[in-house]
Design an enzyme around this catalytic site. Structure first.
Site, PDB file in Angstrom:
ATOM      1  N   HIS A  91       0.817  -1.210   0.000  1.00  0.00           N
ATOM      2  CA  HIS A  91       0.000   0.000   0.000  1.00  0.00           C
ATOM      3  C   HIS A  91       0.855   1.266   0.000  1.00  0.00           C
ATOM      4  O   HIS A  91       0.402   2.329  -0.407  1.00  0.00           O
ATOM      5  CB  HIS A  91      -0.966  -0.003   1.180  1.00  0.00           C
ATOM      6  CG  HIS A  91      -2.121  -0.922   0.957  1.00  0.00           C
ATOM      7  ND1 HIS A  91      -3.361  -0.747   1.536  1.00  0.00           N
ATOM      8  CD2 HIS A  91      -2.245  -2.039   0.185  1.00  0.00           C
ATOM      9  CE1 HIS A  91      -4.181  -1.708   1.149  1.00  0.00           C
ATOM     10  NE2 HIS A  91      -3.518  -2.518   0.331  1.00  0.00           N
ATOM     11  N   HIS A 254      -1.840 -12.507  -2.014  1.00  0.00           N
ATOM     12  CA  HIS A 254      -2.896 -13.145  -1.222  1.00  0.00           C
ATOM     13  C   HIS A 254      -2.574 -14.607  -0.886  1.00  0.00           C
ATOM     14  O   HIS A 254      -3.437 -15.319  -0.356  1.00  0.00           O
ATOM     15  CB  HIS A 254      -4.241 -13.000  -1.944  1.00  0.00           C
ATOM     16  CG  HIS A 254      -4.703 -11.564  -1.963  1.00  0.00           C
ATOM     17  ND1 HIS A 254      -5.755 -11.116  -2.710  1.00  0.00           N
ATOM     18  CD2 HIS A 254      -4.228 -10.471  -1.304  1.00  0.00           C
ATOM     19  CE1 HIS A 254      -5.911  -9.803  -2.519  1.00  0.00           C
ATOM     20  NE2 HIS A 254      -4.990  -9.399  -1.674  1.00  0.00           N
TER      21      HIS A 254
END
Ligand code: HEM
Length: 704
Positions: A91, A254
């Site tokens: 991020h 993920h």
């Protein structure tokens, strides 16, 4: 001309784009004035030697201990903070966008508003708090930007994942000013408005302001994976990622961790609304309220794989091996669970993997371009390792600029995304001789291009200045890309930018000079020609540092875009300045460079503000401030201004912006009244511009 191969030159620049024919409005002057801050004084200089001497393995050891040391204030899921750190690093870097090079983890502005309060950054304040003791321990040898990237990369390594290495050298900003154009803010509304939140377009990097890329739930929250796939592709492409990289990153990322949405009541106020106790968490009760199993971060809930602290390709296998159905998470969001095996077999308690997927994850199976890579990675762990390690390094490093800016002992070899240049040909030519030949070319008629005429003689000096300026003026301080090194002004796409019209012909005028020096690069020739012309015109000591090289003509076109144009030319000047890292003083000084009347015509204008471009003095400012200006349109349709009552004196809308912005006007007034001040500022700004991209020289002024 002072010729030196070492040192001497410094940092940045400005662009002289042709103004697009457009109904620009100085009416917007008040709103645009100072809307975008100058890129000054918000970054401490990087202590390059301290970073170089950092014991990276020692930091990694400290990080690995930290990952396994669960703290009561924010208990680690599965006893390991690795996944949280991977999300932190992604991020921080993932705000990068190719359009103007803004965003990314250089500056570590995720610590500041607006980024720290983005929905997508919920609870990342906890990750940074966990890292603080390590930041404190290593001080200036480890900036926040580098620490965050190192934490994410070490986490992957610690969980068994493949890493290429790490490039250090990020410089921390003192505030979030440079992220204001990312939004939400009035600056972003001015320079990159988003008509429909959820469908934001480039230059914004994400489809939704406040998210890193795209709504995980699907377009506008609809669990529609078919329509989600193009959004995923588009938003990753805005950061320069192709399908293979996008799929590797989403599924590789993920492989780790879980989503958090324990109950429907949300995470609580963001830091901008509650700085003392941001996102306190509202799920559960008692001492574990809002944390551990009661965490609300995104509102989705559950892991993607059955072993979320172990690197593998299970994510991809699960995707292709099952049919998926959407349902509402405990946090109130649409997410997906396996409903049966892809071969039709029903799942029972033993065979149900108890994992979840987001709409964006499922979208990777609904698009043929993505599905191809999902299948490859599901079948071939090595292919995934290779693709993920390279894509992760690119994600982490994309905004750091050329390979030569990377510091530290664990930097991998140059990668394609760093647009590496070949080494300069050796031995370097005798630049004094080259300069003499260029000086001769200033007045020698050339068949390649008609010259300007000064005193009845041909004069190419202003054209050489124009060429050097255009070659260097695409430098972006935001991601340290562009500049004249490589001489990419010869190559697509830059040679085809409207503002570079005619540059190839000017270069042809110089080609006979180059022919005499087998190791002279076009890049050095262009920069030296600009400097020689300026010194002949009256500039003092234009520093020249040789050793540039040329990008090969078969280089894959770089996805750089020209500086942005706006209807409001003051806003355009301030946006371009910020992207290029120029101060207003440098911008205004560089506008006073001699400008060739013939080149102005080639760019579609009726002419220039001067009929004699052979002199570098403060006349530009006297002309700009000494006339009333009437808006006009050239025969070629360019918006321009004609001096009232004076024949053949023309300025562009970008010139008039200097007169209409009070701060730039004040600088122009100073230059008009003080020729020495102009000279000094011009020479400094020009030298800085020409050396802005010389990270290969290891000049502290450039590195820092
Ligand atoms: C977690 C969305 C791409 C790594 C999450 C969460 C969401 C999400 C909603 C849950 C956050 C929470 O509730 O804690 C997306 C979307 C992506 C994307 C929409 C792009 C389409 C990536 C990429 C990476 C990554 C490229 C890294 C390469 C992670 C990790 C977690 C996570 C490691 C788990 C964090 C934890 O366990 O605390 N992501 N993600 N994601 N994401 Fe992504």
């Amino acid at each position: 001309m002072r010729l030196t191969r070492q040192g001497g030159a410094l940092l940045l620049l400005l662009p002289a784009l042709a103004s697009a024919g457009c109904p620009f409005g100085f009416d917007g002057a008040d709103s645009a004035q100072n809307l975008l801050a100058e890129p000054v004084a918000r970054r401490a200089a990087l202590d390059v030697e301290a970073v170089r001497s950092l014991d990276i393995d020692a930091v990694k050891d400290d990080l690995k201990k930290l990952f396994r040391n669960s703290q009561d204030f924010w208990p680690a899921d599965f006893g390991h903070y690795g996944p949280l750190m991977v999300r932190l690093a992604w991020h921080c870097t993932g705000s990068y966008r190719l359009s103007d090079g803004r965003g990314g983890c250089d500056g570590a502005r995720q610590r500041f508003d607006p980024e720290r309060s983005w929905d997508d950054n919920t609870n990342l304040d906890k990750a940074r708090s966990l890292l603080w003791p390590i930041k404190a321990k290593y001080g200036k040898a480890l900036t926040w930007g580098d620490l965050i990237v190192l934490a994410g990369t070490t986490a992957i390594e610690d969980m068994g994942g493949p890493v290429l290495g790490v490039c250090l050298g990020r410089i921390d900003d003192a505030d979030g000013t440079d992220s204001l154009p990312l939004g939400p803010s009035k600056e972003q509304e001015a320079v990159a408005p988003c008509e429909t939140q959820g469908s934001c377009q480039s230059p914004l990097g994400s489809t939704t302001i406040g998210l890193i890329y795209v709504n995980p739930e699907g377009p506008h929250g609809e669990p529609d994976p078919v329509r989600s796939a193009p959004q995923v592709r588009d938003s990753f492409a805005r950061m320069g990622m192709n399908d293979a990289e996008t799929v590797a990153l989403v599924g590789g990322g993920h492989a780790f961790g879980k989503a958090h949405g324990a109950c429907p009541t949300g995470p609580g106020p963001a830091p901008k609304d509650q700085p003392l106790d941001p996102w306190p968490g509202t799920c559960g009760a008692g001492p574990m309220k809002g944390k551990g199993d009661n965490t609300f971060t995104s509102g989705f809930e559950g892991p993607w794989t059955t072993n979320p602290t172990q690197w593998d390709n299970e994510y991809f296998k699960l995707l292709v091996d099952h049919e998926w159905e959407s349902y509402i998470s405990p946090g109130g969001h649409n997410q997906w669970r396996p409903v049966r095996k892809a071969n039709g077999e029903e799942l029972d308690a033993a065979s149900n993997p108890s994992v979840m997927m987001l709409t964006t994850d499922v979208s990777l199976t609904k698009d043929p371009g993505f599905l191809k890579w999902v299948k490859i990675y599901a079948e071939n762990q090595t292919a995934l390792d290779e693709a993920f390690s390279h894509a992760w390094y690119k994600l982490m490093t994309r905004d750091v600029g050329p390979h030569s800016r990377c510091l530290g002992s664990q930097v991998p070899p140059p990668q394609p995304f760093q647009a590496p240049l070949p080494p300069p040909l050796k031995p370097l030519p005798d630049y004094k001789k080259v300069a003499r030949d260029i000086a001769r070319a200033l007045n020698a008629p050339s068949k390649a291009l008609p010259a300007d005429t000064v005193g009845g003689k041909p004069y190419y000096g202003a054209l050489f200045v124009h060429l050097a300026f255009q070659c260097a003026a695409n430098y972006r301080q935001t991601d340290y890309s562009g500049g004249c090194n490589g001489a990419r002004i010869r190559l697509a796409p830059q040679k085809d930018w409207p503002l570079n019209r005619g540059a190839d012909s000017i270069l042809k005028v110089l080609t006979p000079v180059r022919a005499a020096y087998p190791t002279l690069s076009y890049a050095d020739l262009i920069v030296l020609a600009g400097g020689v012309a300026l010194e002949e015109a009256g500039a003092d000591h234009i520093a020249f540092v040789g050793g540039r090289s040329d990008a090969p003509s078969d280089e894959a076109p770089l996805p750089f875009q020209p500086p942005r144009e706006f209807d409001d030319k003051i806003l355009e000047a301030r946006d371009n300045m910020q992207v290029m890292g120029l101060t207003a003083r440098e911008w205004v000084a560089l506008a006073g460079r001699p400008r060739s009347p013939s080149q102005q015509k080639r760019l579609g204008y009726s002419g220039s503000w001067t009929a004699d471009p052979s002199v570098l003095d403060n006349s530009y400012f006297k002309v700009l401030l000494g006339h009333q200006w009437e808006a006009a349109s050239s025969d070629a349709g360019q918006d321009e201004f004609r001096a009232a009552g004076a024949d053949g004196v023309w300025m562009t809308p970008r010139d008039l912006a200097i007169r209409s912005d009070p701060e730039m006007m004040a600088i122009a007034q100073e230059f008009a009244a003080d020729a020495k001040a102009f000279h000094a500022s011009f020479v400094a700004a020009w030298s800085r511009l020409m050396a802005a991209d010389r990270f290969d020289l290891d000049l502290p002024a450039v590195k820092g």
